[in-house]
Design a protein around this motif. Structure first.
Motif, PDB file in Angstrom:
ATOM      1  N   GLU A   1     -13.859   4.164  -6.609  1.00 21.32           N
ATOM      2  CA  GLU A   1     -13.165   2.956  -6.184  1.00 21.32           C
ATOM      3  C   GLU A   1     -14.126   2.013  -5.478  1.00 21.32           C
ATOM      4  O   GLU A   1     -14.648   2.318  -4.413  1.00 21.32           O
ATOM      5  N   THR A   2     -14.363   0.866  -6.080  1.00 21.50           N
ATOM      6  CA  THR A   2     -15.210  -0.164  -5.489  1.00 21.50           C
ATOM      7  C   THR A   2     -14.365  -1.341  -5.042  1.00 21.50           C
ATOM      8  O   THR A   2     -14.897  -2.372  -4.675  1.00 21.50           O
ATOM      9  N   ALA A   3     -13.044  -1.167  -5.087  1.00 24.26           N
ATOM     10  CA  ALA A   3     -12.133  -2.239  -4.712  1.00 24.26           C
ATOM     11  C   ALA A   3     -10.863  -1.649  -4.120  1.00 24.26           C
ATOM     12  O   ALA A   3     -10.528  -0.492  -4.349  1.00 24.26           O
ATOM     13  N   TYR A   4     -10.167  -2.493  -3.350  1.00 28.29           N
ATOM     14  CA  TYR A   4      -8.839  -2.134  -2.873  1.00 28.29           C
ATOM     15  C   TYR A   4      -7.846  -2.534  -3.956  1.00 28.29           C
ATOM     16  O   TYR A   4      -7.961  -3.615  -4.542  1.00 28.29           O
ATOM     17  N   LEU A   5      -6.873  -1.683  -4.239  1.00 31.89           N
ATOM     18  CA  LEU A   5      -5.874  -1.941  -5.271  1.00 31.89           C
ATOM     19  C   LEU A   5      -4.485  -1.937  -4.654  1.00 31.89           C
ATOM     20  O   LEU A   5      -4.149  -1.022  -3.903  1.00 31.89           O
TER      21      LEU A   5
ATOM     22  N   ALA B   1      -7.981   3.102  -0.642  1.00 28.75           N
ATOM     23  CA  ALA B   1      -8.290   2.308  -1.810  1.00 28.75           C
ATOM     24  C   ALA B   1      -7.056   1.760  -2.520  1.00 28.75           C
ATOM     25  O   ALA B   1      -7.180   0.847  -3.315  1.00 28.75           O
ATOM     26  N   VAL B   2      -5.881   2.266  -2.243  1.00 34.21           N
ATOM     27  CA  VAL B   2      -4.742   1.917  -3.082  1.00 34.21           C
ATOM     28  C   VAL B   2      -3.446   1.855  -2.277  1.00 34.21           C
ATOM     29  O   VAL B   2      -3.309   2.533  -1.258  1.00 34.21           O
ATOM     30  N   ALA B   3      -2.536   0.992  -2.727  1.00 32.27           N
ATOM     31  CA  ALA B   3      -1.196   0.913  -2.147  1.00 32.27           C
ATOM     32  C   ALA B   3      -0.212   0.677  -3.286  1.00 32.27           C
ATOM     33  O   ALA B   3      -0.568   0.072  -4.307  1.00 32.27           O
ATOM     34  N   PHE B   4       1.006   1.143  -3.113  1.00 32.28           N
ATOM     35  CA  PHE B   4       2.045   1.015  -4.129  1.00 32.28           C
ATOM     36  C   PHE B   4       3.258   0.356  -3.493  1.00 32.28           C
ATOM     37  O   PHE B   4       3.796   0.872  -2.523  1.00 32.28           O
ATOM     38  N   LEU B   5       3.695  -0.770  -4.044  1.00 31.91           N
ATOM     39  CA  LEU B   5       4.834  -1.498  -3.503  1.00 31.91           C
ATOM     40  C   LEU B   5       5.998  -1.457  -4.472  1.00 31.91           C
ATOM     41  O   LEU B   5       5.831  -1.673  -5.675  1.00 31.91           O
ATOM     42  N   THR B   6       7.169  -1.202  -3.932  1.00 38.11           N
ATOM     43  CA  THR B   6       8.410  -1.274  -4.690  1.00 38.11           C
ATOM     44  C   THR B   6       9.382  -2.087  -3.846  1.00 38.11           C
ATOM     45  O   THR B   6      10.057  -1.543  -2.978  1.00 38.11           O
TER      46      THR B   6
ATOM     47  N   THR C   1      -5.918  -8.115   0.583  1.00 32.82           N
ATOM     48  CA  THR C   1      -5.901  -7.800  -0.850  1.00 32.82           C
ATOM     49  C   THR C   1      -4.862  -8.643  -1.568  1.00 32.82           C
ATOM     50  O   THR C   1      -5.114  -9.164  -2.648  1.00 32.82           O
ATOM     51  N   ARG C   2      -3.720  -8.822  -0.965  1.00 32.89           N
ATOM     52  CA  ARG C   2      -2.670  -9.625  -1.601  1.00 32.89           C
ATOM     53  C   ARG C   2      -2.985 -11.111  -1.548  1.00 32.89           C
ATOM     54  O   ARG C   2      -2.669 -11.841  -2.478  1.00 32.89           O
ATOM     55  N   ALA C   3      -3.634 -11.580  -0.473  1.00 34.77           N
ATOM     56  CA  ALA C   3      -3.884 -13.015  -0.313  1.00 34.77           C
ATOM     57  C   ALA C   3      -5.170 -13.472  -0.994  1.00 34.77           C
ATOM     58  O   ALA C   3      -5.192 -14.518  -1.641  1.00 34.77           O
ATOM     59  N   LYS C   4      -6.246 -12.718  -0.853  1.00 32.21           N
ATOM     60  CA  LYS C   4      -7.557 -13.153  -1.330  1.00 32.21           C
ATOM     61  C   LYS C   4      -7.988 -12.491  -2.632  1.00 32.21           C
ATOM     62  O   LYS C   4      -8.931 -12.940  -3.268  1.00 32.21           O
ATOM     63  N   GLY C   5      -7.338 -11.413  -2.993  1.00 33.63           N
ATOM     64  CA  GLY C   5      -7.753 -10.667  -4.182  1.00 33.63           C
ATOM     65  C   GLY C   5      -7.323 -11.332  -5.471  1.00 33.63           C
ATOM     66  O   GLY C   5      -6.515 -12.259  -5.481  1.00 33.63           O
ATOM     67  N   ARG C   6      -7.856 -10.841  -6.573  1.00 33.83           N
ATOM     68  CA  ARG C   6      -7.458 -11.319  -7.897  1.00 33.83           C
ATOM     69  C   ARG C   6      -6.191 -10.596  -8.304  1.00 33.83           C
ATOM     70  O   ARG C   6      -6.021  -9.416  -8.026  1.00 33.83           O
TER      71      ARG C   6
END
Length: 138
Positions: A101-105, A66-71, A38-43
């Motif tokens: 959710e149709t995408a990973y966030l 579907a989701v991750a939160f980074l701090t 998600t971080r490398a290939k996603g928009r």
């Protein structure tokens, strides 16, 4: 604690307690491969306060995550990072997780996000998600 019974030590939940309203752990991305893809290939969409990485889910994916939160540590102390991450999770659970959710966030906070109150953070996350969905549908 010597005088307490076994049931009093275990603190059983009342039988009529409401179910938890926390974001289910199954919805949070745990697999490193999904997270990195998600971080490398996603928009990537961003503003001054945070960035949102989106990777469309494969049609065959049965993954509920579907989701991750980074701090990142550059934000400051662990207390401040944890508080911001809890707020982001709660905003997502209350307002943003209502659509299928149709995408990973992957939400990534930036240092100015620590200065925001809950309502401002909520507004900024909604704007960023709308910006991302508007461009993703084109």
């Amino acid at each position: 604690m010597a005088g307490l019974t076994a049931s009093a030590r275990n603190f059983p939940a009342p039988s009529g307690s409401p179910p938890s309203q926390a974001l289910p752990r199954a919805r949070v991305i745990r697999r490193r491969a999904v997270f990195e893809a998600t971080r490398a290939k996603g928009r990537r969409f961003g503003n001054r306060w945070m960035a949102l990485n989106i990777l469309p889910k494969d049609a065959a994916a049965s993954d509920a995550a579907a989701v991750a939160f980074l701090t990142p540590k550059r934000l400051g102390s662990a207390t401040a990072r944890n508080r911001l991450r809890r707020q982001m999770r709660e905003i997502y659970r209350r307002h943003l997780a209502q659509w299928p959710e149709t995408a990973y966030l992957v939400w990534v906070a930036r240092p100015p996000a620590l200065e925001l109150d809950f309502e401002s953070l909520s507004r900024i996350m909604a704007e960023l998600r709308g910006k991302a969905w508007g461009r993703a549908s084109r």
